[in-house]
Every structure is written in structure tokens, then in C-alpha cells.
Design a protein around this motif. Structure first.
Motif, PDB file in Angstrom:
ATOM      1  N   SER A  12      15.008  88.077  79.607  1.00  0.00           N
ATOM      2  CA  SER A  12      13.926  88.587  78.770  1.00  0.00           C
ATOM      3  C   SER A  12      13.220  87.436  78.042  1.00  0.00           C
ATOM      4  N   ILE A  13      13.989  86.507  77.513  1.00  0.00           N
ATOM      5  CA  ILE A  13      13.412  85.357  76.808  1.00  0.00           C
ATOM      6  C   ILE A  13      12.662  84.458  77.783  1.00  0.00           C
ATOM      7  N   ARG A  14      13.228  84.223  78.957  1.00  0.00           N
ATOM      8  CA  ARG A  14      12.573  83.361  79.956  1.00  0.00           C
ATOM      9  C   ARG A  14      11.247  83.952  80.415  1.00  0.00           C
ATOM     10  N   LEU A  20      10.154  77.449  77.724  1.00  0.00           N
ATOM     11  CA  LEU A  20      11.262  77.161  76.802  1.00  0.00           C
ATOM     12  C   LEU A  20      12.523  76.814  77.589  1.00  0.00           C
ATOM     13  N   LYS A  21      13.136  75.708  77.247  1.00  0.00           N
ATOM     14  CA  LYS A  21      14.358  75.268  77.917  1.00  0.00           C
ATOM     15  C   LYS A  21      15.566  76.025  77.364  1.00  0.00           C
ATOM     16  N   ASN A  25      17.081  74.532  70.892  1.00  0.00           N
ATOM     17  CA  ASN A  25      17.471  75.269  69.691  1.00  0.00           C
ATOM     18  C   ASN A  25      16.691  76.565  69.545  1.00  0.00           C
ATOM     19  N   ARG A  26      15.425  76.533  69.888  1.00  0.00           N
ATOM     20  CA  ARG A  26      14.599  77.738  69.772  1.00  0.00           C
ATOM     21  C   ARG A  26      15.101  78.834  70.715  1.00  0.00           C
TER      22      ARG A  26
END
Length: 87
Positions: A12-14, A20-21, A25-26
Motif C-alpha cells: 500500500s505504501i509503495r 520511497l525506499k 525512515n519515512r
């Protein structure tokens, strides 16, 4: 209700943030936030679900509490949709 696991959370985040790696941290902060919507604002449970070390979850938990996102035993809604709806 379909069981949500760490794979679903990270996918979902990807999808939302493709540049974003996963080791950033994020990204980890997003994982912790979304996982807490599923298991509650509990450092031990979030660490177990995500595989992120407890000390790292605890550091972010302080910020989540200070900003009112983790409040007591609840994870408050962010914007219009709750974290649970984002996963």
C-alpha cells in the motif's frame, strides 16, 4: 474481514509513494502508523507485526503520542480517512 499483513501494508505504501525506499525512515514511519491502526498503539504488537525493532517503534511512538495520533488505546483518524481505511 480480510486479514491484513505486513506485505499488504508495505504494498500500500509503495503504491502511494513509489519513489520511497523501504529502508528509509519515512517509509518505516508509514509502516508503523498503518500497523498501529490494525493492532493498536502498542509498541510490542507493532514491532512484532512489522519486524521493526522495538526501540525504533518506541522512538516514533513518542512522536505519534505527542501529536495526538496515538491517544490512549486508540489511533485517531488522520485527515478524512482513518489509517485502517488506508491499508
Amino acid at each position: 474481514m480480510e486479514k491484513t499483513d505486513i506485505t499488504t501494508i508495505t504494498q500500500s505504501i509503495r503504491e502511494k509513494y513509489p519513489s520511497l525506499k523501504p529502508d528509509s525512515n519515512r517509509f518505516k514511519s508509514y509502516v508503523i502508523l498503518l500497523a498501529s491502526a490494525l493492532v493498536g498503539p502498542n509498541i510490542k504488537r507493532v514491532a512484532k507485526l512489522t519486524g521493526i525493532p522495538r526501540k525504533d517503534v518506541a522512538a516514533r511512538a513518542n512522536n505519534l503520542r505527542a501529536n495526538g495520533i496515538w491517544h490512549g488505546k486508540q489511533v485517531r483518524e488522520i485527515g478524512r480517512a482513518s489509517c485502517r481505511e488506508r491499508v
